[in-house]
Design an enzyme around this catalytic site. Structure first.
Site, PDB file in Angstrom:
ATOM      1  N   GLY A 170       6.131 -25.398   3.849  1.00  0.00           N
ATOM      2  CA  GLY A 170       4.753 -25.359   3.356  1.00  0.00           C
ATOM      3  C   GLY A 170       4.016 -24.197   3.987  1.00  0.00           C
ATOM      4  O   GLY A 170       4.571 -23.488   4.844  1.00  0.00           O
ATOM      5  N   LYS A 171       2.780 -24.034   3.578  1.00  0.00           N
ATOM      6  CA  LYS A 171       2.006 -22.898   4.085  1.00  0.00           C
ATOM      7  C   LYS A 171       1.908 -22.897   5.608  1.00  0.00           C
ATOM      8  O   LYS A 171       1.949 -21.855   6.237  1.00  0.00           O
ATOM      9  CB  LYS A 171       0.610 -22.901   3.480  1.00  0.00           C
ATOM     10  N   ARG A 172       1.815 -24.081   6.180  1.00  0.00           N
ATOM     11  CA  ARG A 172       1.669 -24.152   7.635  1.00  0.00           C
ATOM     12  C   ARG A 172       2.942 -23.800   8.385  1.00  0.00           C
ATOM     13  O   ARG A 172       2.924 -23.541   9.572  1.00  0.00           O
ATOM     14  CB  ARG A 172       1.257 -25.558   8.049  1.00  0.00           C
ATOM     15  N   ASP A 173       4.059 -23.853   7.691  1.00  0.00           N
ATOM     16  CA  ASP A 173       5.328 -23.566   8.370  1.00  0.00           C
ATOM     17  C   ASP A 173       5.743 -22.118   8.179  1.00  0.00           C
ATOM     18  O   ASP A 173       6.877 -21.756   8.457  1.00  0.00           O
ATOM     19  CB  ASP A 173       6.442 -24.453   7.825  1.00  0.00           C
ATOM     20  N   GLY A 174       4.880 -21.323   7.656  1.00  0.00           N
ATOM     21  CA  GLY A 174       5.224 -19.909   7.530  1.00  0.00           C
ATOM     22  C   GLY A 174       5.444 -19.473   6.098  1.00  0.00           C
ATOM     23  O   GLY A 174       5.910 -18.367   5.861  1.00  0.00           O
TER      24      GLY A 174
END
Ligand code: GLU
Length: 493
Positions: free
Chosen positions: A251-255
Site C-alpha cells: 500500500g501507499k504506506r509501505d512504499g
C-alpha cells in the site's frame, strides 16, 4: 499457438487517474520485456474513458515514468499507430462503430431502465437472496439505439467458460459470471470492458499483461470475444506486489509511491528496472544483477510467479549501490550534483571535489543520502567551512587517550614538519602516509603508540571524531589547507 505464427504485440493500458506506482510500472515492464524479447511491438494506450476519475497531468506522468526507466513504446499517446490514436477518448468513433455492428447483429440493446428501476430490481433480488443480473431483465424487444442511451451487451450464450492464463494456469467460471454489461455509457464513452477489447483487436494485441483483478471479469470478456467472433489474446494476469512481510498488498504506506519519487531520491533507472523485473519473476539461479539486455534475453512467461513477489526496499537500496559502483566518475557526479552542498560545487571551500567522489560512492546506497554526510555531524562535514573558516573544536579533543597536551603538541609539530616536505603536486594520501608513518609507528605503546599522532592529526583536519582517515583527509584538503589546519591545532594546545 498465436505466438508462433503472429508477431507479438503487447500493450500497457493505464488509466490516467494518478501517479504511476511500482505495480503499474512492473506490469508495463513485463509487457515491454516480452515484446522486446520476441521482436514484437509494445504499445502504450491511455484508457481515459472515465472522465470523472481522470487526474490532470497523469498522461504526462505516465510517459515520464516509463521514459525514465527506458521502457520505450512504438505507439503511444505521442505516437499514433496505423490504427489511429492511442488515447481512448480520441477513438470514440471506433467504439461507436463497433457498438453499431453489435446492434446490427442483435448483440446489443439500449438499456430501457431508469436508475430508480434498476435500484428496485437490485433490492428485489437481494430480498429474494439471488444474485442481481441484468440479463434477467433483458427486454424481449428493443428500441432502436440512437447513440444516446446506454448500450448493453446481449450475452449470446449463457454457459460455463474455461480458459487458460499463462500465469494462473487453467481457469473456469460458471454462468453466474456472465451478464449483459454496459458497452457504451450514457455520456457516450465506452466502458473499460468494451473499449479494451475493441482496441486490443484493432491494435493487433496478442498478449494482455494486467493485474489479476480482471480475472473475475474475464468470462464477460470471453462472451464478448465470442459475440465478435474473435479469438482472445493470451492472458497473463499478474499477482499484486506484496508488502515485504507478505501479509498484504503493498500500500501507499509501505512504499507504493510515485515511481518518479524514486528518481528524485536518486535511484538509478537501471537499478529500478532490474529490481522491478525480479518482483514476481525469476529466471532461476542466484544471479540478481541483470542489465536491460540480459533481462530481455532471460524473460520467459513461464517464470512469472503465481504467488506474487514482495517489495523489499533494502534490496532495492542494495541493488542501487551495485549499479552506483559501476558507473563512471562523471556519471556519478552528474547524479550526485543535486545533493552536494552549493559551497562545495562553487569551489568556495578548500576541499577538492573530485577527491570526495570515491568517498561518496563508498558510503551511499542512494544519492539522496549525500546531504546527511555533509550535515554538521556527518562524516564529511569537514568539507564545509565553519563560520571561522576551519572546523571548530576544543584543544582538549586533540589529546589521545593516555597522553597529555604537551606530548601531543610535539607529535603534531613533528607531523607538520614531515608533511611540509611532501611536494604539493604529489600530495596524495599515500605520500602523506609514507611521510609520517615511520615516525608514528615508532612511538612506544606507553606514549600512546601511533594513535598519538594519527588521532590529533585526524581531529585537526576534520574537527570530528568520525571522519575519513587523516591521509585521505589530507589529500582531499590539499597541502595548503592541511598545513593550515594543523597549525591551527597547534595553537589550541
Ligand atoms: N485501464 C486498466 C487499468 O488501469 C488497464 C487494464 C488492462 O490492462 O486491460 O487498470
Amino acid at each position: 499457438m498465436a505466438e508462433n505464427t503472429q508477431k507479438v504485440v503487447t500493450r500497457f493500458a493505464p488509466s490516467p487517474t494518478g501517479f504511476m506506482h511500482i505495480g503499474g510500472v512492473r506490469t508495463a515492464l513485463f509487457a515491454y520485456l516480452w515484446a522486446t524479447k520476441t521482436g514484437g511491438t509494445f504499445i502504450l494506450r491511455i484508457e481515459d474513458t472515465d472522465k470523472a476519475r481522470e487526474v490532470e497531468g497523469s498522461i504526462q506522468q505516465i510517459q515520464d515514468s516509463l521514459k525514465w526507466l527506458g521502457i520505450e513504446w512504438k505507439y503511444g499517446p505521442d505516437k499514433p499507430g496505423p490504427f489511429g490514436s492511442c488515447i481512448q477518448s480520441q477513438r470514440l468513433d471506433t467504439y461507436r462503430e463497433a457498438a453499431q455492428k453489435l446492434v446490427d447483429k442483435g448483440l446489443a440493446y439500449p438499456d430501457p431502465f431508469t436508475t430508480e428501476q434498476i435500484e428496485e430490481f437490485r433490492k428485489k433480488a437481494e430480498a429474494e437472496k439471488r444474485p442481481f443480473l441484468f440479463r434477467d431483465y433483458r427486454p424481449e424487444t428493443f428500441e432502436k439505439w440512437d447513440g444516446k442511451q446506454p448500450l448493453r451487451f446481449k450475452t449470446p450464450e449463457i454457459k460455463r467458460y474455461k480458459w487458460h492464463d499463462v500465469v494462473r494456469g487453467d481457469l473456469e467460471a460458471g454462468e453466474e459470471a456472465l451478464d449483459d454489461f454496459i458497452l457504451i455509457k450514457g455520456d457516450g464513452y465506452p466502458t473499460y470492458n468494451f473499449a479494451h477489447i475493441v482496441d486490443d483487436l484493432n491494435m493487433g494485441v496478442t498478449h494482455i499483461f494486467r493485474g489479476d483483478e480482471f480475472i473475475s471479469s474475464t468470462p464477460r470478456f470471453l462472451s464478448l470475444y465470442d459475440g465478435l467472433g474473435i479469438t482472445p489474446p493470451v492472458f497473463a494476469s499478474l499477482p499484486p506486489i506484496l508488502r515485504d512481510d507478505r501479509t498484504k498488498k503493498l500500500g501507499k504506506r509501505d512504499g507504493a509511491k510515485d515511481i518518479l519519487d524514486y528518481k528524485s531520491e536518486g535511484y538509478l533507472p537501471e537499478a529500478m528496472m532490474n529490481f522491478l523485473a525480479l518482483i514476481g519473476w525469476n529466471p532461476g539461479g542466484d544471479k540478481e544483477i541483470f542489465s536491460r539486455d540480459e533481462l530481455v534475453q532471460a524473460f520467459v512467461l513461464e517464470k512469472i510467479q503465481k504467488g506474487g513477489g514482495a517489495f523489499n526496499e533494502e534490496k532495492l537500496a542494495w541493488m542501487n549501490k551495485e549499479y552506483i559502483s559501476k558507473i563512471s566518475d562523471e556519471q556519478f557526479f552528474e547524479h550526485a550534483k543535486p545533493f552536494i552542498p552549493a559551497v562545495l560545487l562553487e569551489g568556495k571551500t578548500p576541499v577538492k571535489l573530485d577527491k570526495i567522489i570515491p568517498l561518496l560512492r563508498e558510503k551511499i546506497h542512494v544519492f539522496s543520502e549525500i546531504p546527511a554526510l555533509f550535515a554538521p555531524d556527518g562524516e564529511l562535514a569537514f568539507a564545509l567551512p565553519s563560520s571561522a573558516g576551519a572546523p571548530a573544536y576544543e584543544g582538549k579533543s586533540l589529546v589521545w587517550k593516555g597522553t597529555d597536551p604537551s606530548s601531543i603538541k610535539s607529535n603534531l609539530q613533528k607531523a607538520l614538519e614531515l608533511i611540509s616536505a611532501v611536494a604539493p603536486e604529489n600530495f596524495t594520501a599515500e605520500n602523506v602516509k609514507a611521510a609520517v608513518w615511520d615516525f608514528a609507528a615508532a612511538i612506544p605503546k606507553e606514549s600512546g603508540g601511533k594513535g598519538a599522532v594519527l588521532w590529533p592529526m585526524r581531529y585537526a583536519l576534520s574537527g570530528k571524531e568520525k571522519s575519513p582517515d587523516p591521509f585521505v583527509l589530507s589529500e582531499i584538503l590539499g597541502k595548503e589547507e592541511t598545513l593550515s589546519r594543523l597549525t591551527h591545532a597547534l595553537s589550541l594546545l
